[in-house]
Design an enzyme around this catalytic site. Structure first.
Site, mmCIF file in Angstrom:
data_model
loop_
_atom_site.group_PDB
_atom_site.id
_atom_site.type_symbol
_atom_site.label_atom_id
_atom_site.label_comp_id
_atom_site.label_asym_id
_atom_site.label_seq_id
_atom_site.Cartn_x
_atom_site.Cartn_y
_atom_site.Cartn_z
ATOM 1 C CB ALA A 293 33.053 -49.759 -66.566
ATOM 2 C CG MET A 294 38.016 -54.420 -67.456
ATOM 3 S SD MET A 294 37.077 -55.472 -68.387
ATOM 4 C CE MET A 294 37.594 -57.090 -67.727
ATOM 5 C CD GLU A 295 34.222 -57.458 -66.183
ATOM 6 O OE1 GLU A 295 34.478 -58.712 -66.742
ATOM 7 O OE2 GLU A 295 33.939 -56.372 -66.419
ATOM 8 C CG HIS A 328 26.993 -54.728 -65.622
ATOM 9 N ND1 HIS A 328 26.044 -55.102 -66.278
ATOM 10 C CD2 HIS A 328 28.193 -55.039 -65.903
ATOM 11 C CE1 HIS A 328 26.511 -56.122 -67.174
ATOM 12 N NE2 HIS A 328 27.810 -55.938 -66.947
ATOM 13 C CD GLU A 329 31.939 -53.577 -65.050
ATOM 14 O OE1 GLU A 329 32.465 -54.428 -64.860
ATOM 15 O OE2 GLU A 329 31.396 -53.277 -65.905
ATOM 16 C CD GLU A 366 30.088 -58.723 -69.728
ATOM 17 O OE1 GLU A 366 29.510 -57.754 -69.073
ATOM 18 O OE2 GLU A 366 31.271 -59.010 -69.692
#
EC number: 3.4.11.-
Length: 922
Positions: A293-295, A328-329, A366
């Site tokens: 995944a990427m924010e 989290h993202e 992170e």
């Protein structure tokens, strides 16, 4: 960015810092991937970028990042529209591939204090590996399709467009994407215009133009071009859309993610008192996405499995995992700087407001997001226990890793990162899990109220800019100084630097007769080299209880210290417990007196010790014995009480230590097995029967038992492995039910165990049914893997031999399955000889298909069985005929090392067997 997975292949990450002469202010970027549906490729993309910069220092060259791009047309440097006379002629454009930079050499000088616009045209290859701008092929509603997406963290933006690709060089962006009319284009901001244009051959393309972005780092720019459907809802004015394959949207697979995203955003806004700054958020489920995944701000991308929850899949571990990743993202969307990897990511909008100055402080992004993800999970799934999940998933795994020599510290100097490893290697469990553990400890000794207050102030000051860890310590210090409830032994910076700037962590040794606590770095004492030259000390907060009542927090700020309040009396009921609720990142080595009292307490009243501390006691004693601090017999004393232990996550840590997955087949060859069987089964029966009751009567009742979904399989597998008749009968019974009615579903929580032991106790009839089901077109990927493994559990040699033969046949398997089958068979107690003979007999064919990789894997599995010189020689003879000379040397060393490990294990198992013999009747 996603959770640590396997280390990615080396890619961009050679660290060349840009000179500070120019500061980017704004990008006008056009991207045009030349892709039409149904075309075969290879594909290219073209584009142009105008970058407005402020000159900070006179210079005759403009240096920016560019990697793998070719220039298109002449580059130019002109003044902004307000200063048309400021143009400077470009003498030449030079690419330095090694440093990943483009240098515009100028005929004049750029003057300090003035603004300029760098104009560059470029083109690049669209790749199919998921970095930079990439293409993915997938199938949807029975048709094959393609999509284009991006993954630019840490240093892949420079592979898509020339830019100032460092986290601190933030700017605003106007983005235009040219694409095929049958696709939709997405970027960080909402689309404000959709128009048409024709290319040089007259064919039609769509141009989607997006609104101007907020100030952000290049690695957060994002682009998706796809033929997906979406579902949407609005939360506090923020439009949330979840995009996925049409069939997934139609079947409701992304409904759960949509339902929790809005509430998590609101929870974070309220907690941190910071408003989400964007008008929309798109979450896109990509069928194939390496990062997990990427924010990206406003356009988050996820591995499909991280975002999808099948309505038919009742169990919450799946929901919890989606919740964890999303959370989290989103947490990043304010601190920019497989499945377990939707919660972690929702928390990241808080990382996009404040980015780390440079990648050496990546943990600020992170680690903080990893901490908040767990707060968010328990907010949307209140039945989950925060401290248990946090310790089990975050703290304990990283404690097991953070004790190796050469493991880096959390915050590294820039020089060290430039010199010794690429940026990609920073995306590891030290950054994520240790970062989260240290944050958990910090929030514990400050109190959550003060911690959140400090974080809010930090976010306010550094929004849309950059910070390093000292900036965070300063804000925490200001909050601490302004109140008088929490008192610290020294400055926040001194305390926290002791945890972030040193590698490893401490073990505390407690002497209750004198009340002395001492600290040293936790290292393997059996390894002579590890005990020299380490004299790290930490400033350690110690939460503790005495005889069940909590005591005031104390601090250990030197190598040892006497605490008179910790001296205990003669009474065996006078006991001490450190690190209550595990807010501290360390292990505890109790003296013999206190361990005996704790073991006694566990046998009489286990609930007097909180569940997470029971987990920690057991995890610590086994780690301490493995590293030579205490004897294995001392660790085993703490397992006597287990008949009264009803927490699966605690049982899991016991079983991982006593019956490691990779040793099941070898342990059966030792005298320890019958004793372990008697000792463990006696203690396992209560918890086994409790859960077996649900399997028999109402497995759906376990829907909200998160740890049952994680760890019930290990409990059942161990019970069957120890020969518990009820477990073996249950496996045969459920499998027979499936054979009678292929529509029946064996409960997923124990499906792997049931299939394995049913095949093991059955005949060719059971095996053939597994084979038939494996070849059934409706079987899911997960079920196919369960069956591949189950077929290797057969106890009849001819079935295993036939299975290996099937594995060689192209008619039955794609070639990547053959090696999996061989390794599954070899890992079983009767299969390892059959598997070895099969490999040696068929090596020419196997070697052609799999080469060295299979050999290395075979060696790893066979290594578990090596105990004698003769066994080593047998393997050596084979490897000498198949390997090159330099590889033979490495193999010999590996075999010798494996034999040494096995001899050590044999000695350990003799000790365990002797202890069990003395204690099996307790």
């Amino acid at each position: 960015a996603a959770r640590p997975g396997p280390a990615p292949a080396a890619g961009p990450g050679a660290v060349r810092r840009l000179p500070r002469h120019l500061q980017p202010l704004h990008y006008d970027l056009e991207l045009w991937p030349r892709v039409r549906p149904g075309q075969a490729g290879p594909f290219a993309f073209v584009g142009r970028v105008n970058i407005t910069v402020l000159c900070r220092q006179d210079t005759a060259a403009a240096v920016l990042h560019s990697s793998g791009l070719r220039s298109r047309g002449a580059a130019a440097v002109r003044g902004p529209l307000s200063e048309p006379g400021a143009a400077v002629e470009v003498a030449r454009l030079r690419q330095e591939e090694a440093g990943e930079v483009a240098v515009l050499e100028l005929r004049g000088r750029l003057r300090s204090g003035r603004r300029y616009v760098l104009q560059l045209g470029f083109q690049g290859r669209l790749r199919e590996d998921p970095d930079g701008l990439f293409l993915t092929r997938y199938s949807d509603q029975g048709r094959s399709s393609m999509l284009i997406a991006s993954q630019l963290e840490p240093t892949y933006a420079r592979t898509v467009y020339p830019c100032f690709d460092e986290p601190a060089m933030k700017a605003t962006f106007n983005i235009r994407i040219v694409h095929d009319p049958s696709y939709v284009a997405l970027s960080n901001m909402p689309a404000i215009d959709i128009s048409e244009m024709k290319d040089e051959s007259g064919s039609l393309w769509t141009v989607t133009t997006f609104n101007t972005s907020l100030k952000m780092s290049t690695y957060l720019t994002a682009f998706v071009i796809c033929d997906f459907d979406y579902i949407t809802r609005t939360e506090r004015g923020n439009e949330i859309r979840i995009w996925a394959r049409k069939e997934a949207v139609k079947n409701g697979y992304v409904d759960y993610a949509l339902n929790i995203t809005g509430p998590i955003f609101s929870f974070l806004e309220d907690l941190l008192n910071v408003s989400y700054p964007l008008p929309k958020t798109d979450l896109v489920a990509l069928p194939d996405f390496g990062a997990g995944a990427m924010e990206n701000w406003g356009l988050m991308t996820f591995q499909e499995s991280s975002l999808m929850y099948l309505p038919s899949d009742k169990f919450t571990s799946r929901k919890a995992m989606i919740a964890i990743i999303v959370s989290h993202e989103l947490g990043h969307q304010a601190l920019q700087s497989d499945v377990e990897t939707f919660f972690f990511f929702l928390f990241k909008w808080f990382g996009n407001l404040v980015t780390m100055n440079w990648w050496n402080d990546l943990w600020l992004n992170e680690g903080l997001a990893s901490y908040f993800e767990y707060l968010g999970v328990t907010f949307v799934e209140p039945k989950l226990s925060l401290d248990k999940i946090f310790y089990d998933h975050v703290v304990q795994p990283v404690l097991r890793e953070d004790n190796e020599i050469g493991v880096r510290s959390l915050s590294e100097s820039e020089e060290k990162i430039k010199g010794s490893f690429s940026l990609i290697s920073l995306f590891d469990s030290i950054t994520y899990n240790k970062g989260a553990s240290i944050t958990w400890m910090l929030s514990g000794f400050l109190t959550e109220k003060l911690f959140i207050r400090a974080l809010t102030s930090y976010l306010r000051e550094f929004s849309f800019s950059n910070a390093n860890q000292d900036d965070l310590w300063t804000h925490i210090q200001m909050v601490v100084d302004a109140q008088d409830e929490v008192h610290l032994p020294t400055s926040v910076k001194q305390i926290m630097d002791s945890w972030t700037c040193q590698n490893g962590f401490p073990v505390l040794t407690l002497n209750l007769t004198t009340g002395t606590i001492s600290q040293e770095q936790f290292l393997n004492k059996k390894n002579e080299t590890s005990t020299d030259s380490y004299n790290n000390t930490w400033i350690i907060p110690i939460s503790w209880m005495r005889n069940g009542s909590s005591q005031p927090l104390i601090w250990l700020d030197k190598s040892n210290k006497v605490f008179p309040e910790m001296q205990v009396s003669e009474s065996e009921y006078d006991w001490i417990l450190l690190n209550v609720n595990l807010r501290g990142y360390y292990r505890v080595n109790y003296d013999h007196l206190n361990l005996k009292r704790l073991a006694n307490l566990l046998e009489n009243n286990p609930k007097a010790i909180p569940a997470v501390n029971r987990f920690q006691l057991i995890d610590d004693v086994f780690a301490l014995s493995q590293f030579g601090y205490i004897q294995i017999e001392t660790a085993l004393e703490l397992t006597k009480y287990l008949a009264r232990e009803d927490e699966l996550f605690i049982w899991n840590v016991v079983l991982l230590n006593l019956v490691p997955d990779n040793l099941e087949s070898t342990l059966k060859n030792y005298e320890v097995y019958p004793r372990l069987k008697k000792y463990l089964l006696k203690r396992m029966l209560p918890i086994y029967h409790y859960y077996a009751g649900f399997i028999h009567q109402n497995v759906d009742a376990l829907e909200d038992d998160y740890f049952a979904q994680q760890y019930l399989e290990k409990l059942f597998a161990t019970a069957c492995w120890l020969g518990l008749q009820d477990c073996l009968n249950l496996s045969s019974e459920l499998y027979a039910k499936w054979m009678d009615n292929p529509e029946y579903k064996i409960p997923f929580l124990i499906r792997r165990t049931v299939c394995c032991y049913a095949v093991a106790m059955g005949s060719d009839k059971e095996w053939n049914f597994a084979w038939e089901m494996y070849n059934h077109t409706d079987s899911t990927k997960e079920d196919k893997d369960i069956l591949l493994s189950a077929m290797s559990c057969a106890k009849e040699s001819w079935l295993l031999y036939r299975y290996l033969q099937y594995g060689l046949s192209d008619a039955f398997f794609s070639s990547n399955h053959t090696s999996i089958i061989i390794l599954y068979v070899m890992a079983k107690d009767i299969g390892h000889r059959i598997g070895w003979e099969f490999v040696t007999e068929n090596w020419p064919l196997l070697s052609e298909r799999y080469g060295k990789e299979l050999l290395h894997n075979v060696l790893r599995v066979m290594g578990r069985y090596i105990n004698t010189d003769i066994q080593i020689q047998e393997l050596q003879v084979f490897y000498n005929t198949t390997l090159e000379e330099d590889e033979q040397v490495a193999t010999t060393l590996l075999l010798e090392f494996t034999r040494f490990e096995n001899m050590e294990r044999r000695e350990l198992l003799i000790k365990v067997a002797n202890w069990l013999q003395k204690n099996e009747d307790d």
